[in-house]
Design a protein around this motif. Structure first.
Motif, PDB file in Angstrom:
ATOM      1  N   UNK A  33      42.078  41.313  57.402  1.00  0.00           N
ATOM      2  CA  UNK A  33      42.584  40.352  56.439  1.00  0.00           C
ATOM      3  C   UNK A  33      41.291  40.071  55.383  1.00  0.00           C
ATOM      4  N   UNK A  34      40.122  40.186  55.989  1.00  0.00           N
ATOM      5  CA  UNK A  34      38.863  39.905  54.954  1.00  0.00           C
ATOM      6  C   UNK A  34      39.144  41.196  54.092  1.00  0.00           C
ATOM      7  N   UNK A  35      39.275  42.508  54.749  1.00  0.00           N
ATOM      8  CA  UNK A  35      39.000  43.524  53.668  1.00  0.00           C
ATOM      9  C   UNK A  35      40.157  43.745  52.927  1.00  0.00           C
ATOM     10  N   UNK A  36      41.220  43.214  53.258  1.00  0.00           N
ATOM     11  CA  UNK A  36      42.554  42.989  52.529  1.00  0.00           C
ATOM     12  C   UNK A  36      42.128  41.959  51.223  1.00  0.00           C
ATOM     13  N   UNK A  37      41.537  40.847  51.500  1.00  0.00           N
ATOM     14  CA  UNK A  37      41.072  40.039  50.532  1.00  0.00           C
ATOM     15  C   UNK A  37      40.144  40.581  49.517  1.00  0.00           C
ATOM     16  N   UNK A  38      39.167  41.501  50.306  1.00  0.00           N
ATOM     17  CA  UNK A  38      38.241  41.981  49.332  1.00  0.00           C
ATOM     18  C   UNK A  38      38.903  43.020  48.346  1.00  0.00           C
ATOM     19  N   UNK A  39      39.732  43.837  48.753  1.00  0.00           N
ATOM     20  CA  UNK A  39      40.477  44.795  47.912  1.00  0.00           C
ATOM     21  C   UNK A  39      41.310  44.221  46.967  1.00  0.00           C
ATOM     22  N   UNK A  40      41.920  42.897  47.360  1.00  0.00           N
ATOM     23  CA  UNK A  40      42.757  42.342  46.217  1.00  0.00           C
ATOM     24  C   UNK A  40      41.618  41.960  45.389  1.00  0.00           C
ATOM     25  N   UNK A  41      40.522  41.420  45.621  1.00  0.00           N
ATOM     26  CA  UNK A  41      39.393  40.884  44.624  1.00  0.00           C
ATOM     27  C   UNK A  41      39.125  42.013  43.604  1.00  0.00           C
ATOM     28  N   UNK A  42      39.039  43.234  44.044  1.00  0.00           N
ATOM     29  CA  UNK A  42      38.594  44.261  43.230  1.00  0.00           C
ATOM     30  C   UNK A  42      39.938  44.529  42.467  1.00  0.00           C
ATOM     31  N   UNK A  43      41.164  44.503  42.840  1.00  0.00           N
ATOM     32  CA  UNK A  43      42.396  44.531  41.942  1.00  0.00           C
ATOM     33  C   UNK A  43      42.188  43.482  40.867  1.00  0.00           C
ATOM     34  N   UNK A  44      42.112  42.485  41.125  1.00  0.00           N
ATOM     35  CA  UNK A  44      41.940  41.308  40.098  1.00  0.00           C
ATOM     36  C   UNK A  44      40.943  41.593  39.169  1.00  0.00           C
ATOM     37  N   UNK A  45      39.913  41.888  39.798  1.00  0.00           N
ATOM     38  CA  UNK A  45      38.819  42.208  38.617  1.00  0.00           C
ATOM     39  C   UNK A  45      39.138  43.338  37.843  1.00  0.00           C
ATOM     40  N   UNK A  46      39.915  44.367  38.270  1.00  0.00           N
ATOM     41  CA  UNK A  46      40.269  45.766  37.610  1.00  0.00           C
ATOM     42  C   UNK A  46      41.212  45.222  36.486  1.00  0.00           C
ATOM     43  N   UNK A  47      42.011  44.274  36.812  1.00  0.00           N
ATOM     44  CA  UNK A  47      42.983  43.683  35.691  1.00  0.00           C
ATOM     45  C   UNK A  47      42.318  42.793  34.948  1.00  0.00           C
ATOM     46  N   UNK A  48      41.081  42.496  34.943  1.00  0.00           N
ATOM     47  CA  UNK A  48      40.313  41.442  34.017  1.00  0.00           C
ATOM     48  C   UNK A  48      40.314  40.032  34.430  1.00  0.00           C
ATOM     49  N   UNK A  49      41.024  39.697  35.450  1.00  0.00           N
ATOM     50  CA  UNK A  49      41.067  38.326  35.863  1.00  0.00           C
ATOM     51  C   UNK A  49      40.031  37.826  36.708  1.00  0.00           C
ATOM     52  N   UNK A  50      38.799  37.839  36.067  1.00  0.00           N
ATOM     53  CA  UNK A  50      37.449  37.756  36.672  1.00  0.00           C
ATOM     54  C   UNK A  50      37.481  36.612  37.818  1.00  0.00           C
ATOM     55  N   UNK A  51      37.719  35.318  37.117  1.00  0.00           N
ATOM     56  CA  UNK A  51      37.520  34.134  37.646  1.00  0.00           C
ATOM     57  C   UNK A  51      38.606  34.264  38.718  1.00  0.00           C
ATOM     58  N   UNK A  52      39.661  34.952  38.872  1.00  0.00           N
ATOM     59  CA  UNK A  52      40.729  34.730  40.180  1.00  0.00           C
ATOM     60  C   UNK A  52      39.790  35.731  41.221  1.00  0.00           C
TER      61      UNK A  52
END
Lengths: 81, 276
Positions: A33-52
């Protein structure tokens, strides 16, 4: 946005998500689940939502994993179903 | 039963995908959000609040009321965890382990036995065996101040770069939790007691709501930081910027205290005696 990177990360998100709900070992599920969150974090930053992405990295991948691990250590390691 | 559940989940997924197909495309310039919602904030945020990071100004100023209740929800989560898990009744454990610092000999003291209370030669250790690892302890202790400085930077620099109260508070909490993991729960409790964490979580929410109420007293709307100008004397625009900072500090304190409280209660089964 690099679409190859996007595909790889999305695949990893799905794998981690499915893994987290199917693994019998709850400690492994917490780490997945932690790895999942980290991958989601990468996705958010790819989409430009750096705060999220920052929130996801600190809350999702950081503290909630620690809290899950603490809860697993204080209850049982194996899931019943 | 499992098959029915699977079918229900599958149908819900299909509905979600069907519903999402109606959304405007990602980054579509002709979508309603991009034509008349976002441009207003993108164009006027700098002029009205003097905060370059638009996300922060929207989060803490334009929808400050929403964020206030987010903080309250976190506070409520901490209180709920405390009420569910905390064991108030003091029950002495069957035996306690003490280590003689000079020789490393471990003593098991049975219930009713004399505990070397005041002597400095002994230290209490957890009943589940924990290896005494100097390298982990020292390297974690070296990391903690860096983590805390980074957390303060994230809170204070939320106006200019990604970050803010939530993230900074979580990182601050992580530094205390690192102490609790690498040493033991009692060392962390010495740094930040349970009473302090409960107090600080209420203080954080109070700072947020108090700022709003102060604006109300100064004759403006609730959480309209422009009213703080008469106290800060820095102009309406900068007052909004400073108001955001004050509120972020409140959020940071509340989130930090609640996360630490959650960890204390979860890792010690509510006894706050022996951690992981």
């Amino acid at each position: 946005m690099i679409w190859q990177l996007d595909i790889v990360i999305l695949t990893l998100v799905i794998i981690c998500g499915i893994g987290a709900i199917t693994v019998k070992d709850l400690l492994g599920a917490a780490i997945l689940f932690g790895a999942y969150s980290f991958m989601m974090c990468l996705l958010w930053s790819i989409m430009g939502a750096v705060d999220v992405a920052f929130t996801e990295a600190s809350v999702g991948a950081g503290v909630s994993t620690v809290v899950f691990v603490a809860a697993v250590f204080r209850t049982s390691r194996r899931s019943k179903d | 039963m499992k098959i029915i559940g699977l079918i229900a989940v599958f149908l819900c997924g299909c509905l979600l995908v069907y519903g999402a197909s109606d959304f405007p495309g990602w980054g579509d310039p002709s979508s309603p959000a991009s034509t008349h919602v976002s441009p207003y904030y993108i164009e006027t945020t700098m002029e009205f609040t003097h905060v370059p990071n638009i996300v922060t100004s929207v989060l803490a100023d334009y929808r400050g009321y929403d964020t206030m209740y987010e903080t309250t929800v976190i506070f409520g989560a901490g209180i709920a965890c405390f009420l569910l898990l905390r064991v108030v009744k003091k029950k002495d454990p069957v035996s306690r382990l003490y280590r003689h610092k000079a020789t490393g000999i471990t003593l098991r003291i049975k219930k009713g036995g004399k505990i070397p209370d005041k002597s400095n030669a002994f230290e209490r250790i957890d009943s589940e065996w924990v290896p005494y690892d100097l390298i982990i302890q020292i390297s974690c202790r070296l990391l903690v101040p860096l983590i805390q400085i980074f957390a303060l930077y994230v809170i204070a620099h939320g106006h200019y770069s990604p970050g803010g109260g939530f993230q900074g508070g979580v990182i601050l909490a992580a530094s205390i939790i690192l102490i609790a993991i690498s040493y033991d729960l009692r060392s962390a409790l010495k740094i930040m007691s349970e009473r302090a964490s409960a107090f600080l979580s209420a203080i954080g929410v109070f700072i947020y709501a108090g700022t709003g109420a102060l604006c109300l007293l100064l004759g403006a709307n609730f959480l309209d930081y422009a009213a703080l100008d008469s106290l800060l004397g820095s102009g309406m625009v900068m007052a909004r910027s400073h108001g955001i900072l004050i509120v972020e500090i409140g959020v940071g304190i509340a989130v930090m205290a609640v996360m630490i409280c959650l960890y204390y209660n979860l890792s010690s089964e509510g006894k706050q005696d022996e951690g992981l």
